[in-house]
Design an enzyme around this catalytic site. Structure first.
Site, mmCIF file in Angstrom:
data_model
loop_
_atom_site.group_PDB
_atom_site.id
_atom_site.type_symbol
_atom_site.label_atom_id
_atom_site.label_comp_id
_atom_site.label_asym_id
_atom_site.label_seq_id
_atom_site.Cartn_x
_atom_site.Cartn_y
_atom_site.Cartn_z
ATOM 1 N N SER A 1 -32.209 -8.983 -23.878
ATOM 2 C CA SER A 1 -30.739 -8.760 -23.686
ATOM 3 C C SER A 1 -30.619 -7.428 -24.755
ATOM 4 O O SER A 1 -31.394 -6.452 -24.487
ATOM 5 C CB SER A 1 -29.936 -9.815 -24.438
ATOM 6 O OG SER A 1 -28.442 -9.779 -23.956
ATOM 7 N N GLU B 1 -32.644 -6.233 -15.309
ATOM 8 C CA GLU B 1 -31.841 -7.289 -15.180
ATOM 9 C C GLU B 1 -30.475 -6.820 -15.750
ATOM 10 O O GLU B 1 -30.015 -6.294 -16.893
ATOM 11 C CB GLU B 1 -32.355 -8.547 -15.645
ATOM 12 C CG GLU B 1 -32.732 -8.386 -17.236
ATOM 13 C CD GLU B 1 -31.631 -9.128 -18.080
ATOM 14 O OE1 GLU B 1 -30.478 -9.545 -17.447
ATOM 15 O OE2 GLU B 1 -31.635 -8.897 -19.179
ATOM 16 N N HIS C 1 -30.465 -13.213 -17.307
ATOM 17 C CA HIS C 1 -29.907 -14.003 -18.354
ATOM 18 C C HIS C 1 -29.433 -15.363 -17.422
ATOM 19 O O HIS C 1 -28.600 -15.618 -17.719
ATOM 20 C CB HIS C 1 -28.434 -13.145 -18.623
ATOM 21 C CG HIS C 1 -28.565 -12.302 -19.605
ATOM 22 N ND1 HIS C 1 -29.433 -11.045 -19.527
ATOM 23 C CD2 HIS C 1 -28.370 -12.202 -20.929
ATOM 24 C CE1 HIS C 1 -29.245 -10.604 -20.823
ATOM 25 N NE2 HIS C 1 -28.536 -11.126 -21.622
#
Length: 338
Positions: A113, A243, A309
């Site tokens: 992230s 992502e 995620h």
């Protein structure tokens, strides 16, 4: 040439600091459980000062940069593990002591992230292998059959090949750690599959680099994510993985185009795209955003991999040589460490 941290082993020190967001009081029981989980496996865990969850950042910019640099350059620390990502790690990239880091032996930085903001510069600027895996708060989860834990990669001996195969299952949402701070089992109650843009099967090989689209796209074209320059040291080509965490399809499309325009895919042998639960836009889906931005690339684009995620999580090492395949909707990834 990738510079590899030494393999992690029980008895080594793992340092916990939050270069981005800290941990609110109601989630401290989960943090304590995760620290205890590592200690039960023989690791000496030290917890830093930059962990406050009172604001979007865990501490001031200078305090976070100093603590992260200190841990990454301390020979007694074998790995640095943030509690999770956050929002604004980007404010650290130009105040870290890059000369001091360059002179140090590599240390594992593990995360994903917003931590992608730091993993990619460590790899592209310094050549350090960095581990795009779960953060501390997710570390106690048992990976499903077929996938590895980040510790499996960080403890592997030089030359080890790690093979992972998607379990073909996922879930909606996340567990409430406020209610279940000691949970270790993923509830994967939905089928999931991978695909190749344009259809069929594909196999691609190259040196891994990538992470979260939202936090990497602002770095594109800067000295902190010079992927085209990094490719010059890897003539066999890059395997770029990306992502989308939460941005809608319009913004995801713009960000992916921005990476394309900045040259991120000029030396790519293929692109791996993680599964996302981010929202579609009124007349553009997340899948269509990927096709719009990456469909014209002259390399295979593999989609729906377990690097987003959403549970489960497939750990990848920036700087590792890898081969990824999608065959009949099943994704496999092989990485050679060192």
């Amino acid at each position: 040439m990738t510079r590899w941290p030494r393999p992690l082993a029980p008895g080594d020190t793992i340092a916990v600091t939050a270069p981005s967001s800290g941990v609110a009081a109601e989630l401290r029981p989960r943090l304590d459980f995760a620290v205890g989980w590592l200690r039960e496996r023989g690791y000496d865990v030290v917890v830093g000062d930059c962990l406050s969850g009172d604001h979007v950042r865990s501490a001031s910019r200078d305090e976070r940069a100093a603590e992260l640099t200190a841990y990454l350059t301390d020979p007694a620390v074998a790995a640095v593990l943030p509690p999770w990502g956050g929002e604004l790690a980007i404010d650290l990239v130009d105040v870290l002591d890059w000369d001091r880091l360059a002179a140090a032996e590599p240390t594992w930085l593990v995360g994903w992230s917003d931590i992608s903001t730091l993993l990619v510069p460590l790899t592209t600027r310094l050549g350090w292998a960095s581990l795009h895996g779960v953060n501390l708060m997710d570390t106690p989860y048992t990976p499903p059959a077929g996938l590895a834990h980040w510790l499996d990669l960080a403890t592997a001996a030089t030359g080890t090949r790690i093979d992972q195969t998607s379990p073909g299952r996922t879930r909606d949402g996340f567990d409430r750690w406020q209610d279940q701070p000691a949970i270790t089992t993923m509830t994967l109650d939905r089928p999931a599959s991978a695909a190749v843009l344009g259809g069929g099967d594909a196999e691609v090989s190259g040196t891994l680099i990538g992470g979260c689209v939202e936090v990497l796209s602002p770095l594109a074209g800067s000295p902190y994510a010079d992927v085209p320059g990094y490719a010059a040291d890897h003539p066999d080509g890059l395997l770029v993985y990306l992502e989308v965490a939460e941005t809608d399809a319009y913004d995801a499309c713009r960000k992916l185009h921005g990476l394309r325009l900045s040259g991120w895919f000029e030396h790519a042998t293929g692109v791996l795209v993680g599964r996302t639960s981010a929202p579609d836009s009124p007349d553009l889906t997340q899948a269509e955003a990927v096709t719009d931005a990456l469909g014209s690339l002259d390399v295979p684009v593999l989609t729906g991999l377990d690097i987003g995620h959403t549970q489960p999580y497939l750990p990848l090492v920036n700087g590792a040589r890898a081969t990824a395949r999608v065959v009949d909707g099943v994704a496999t990834v092989e990485q050679t460490l060192g």
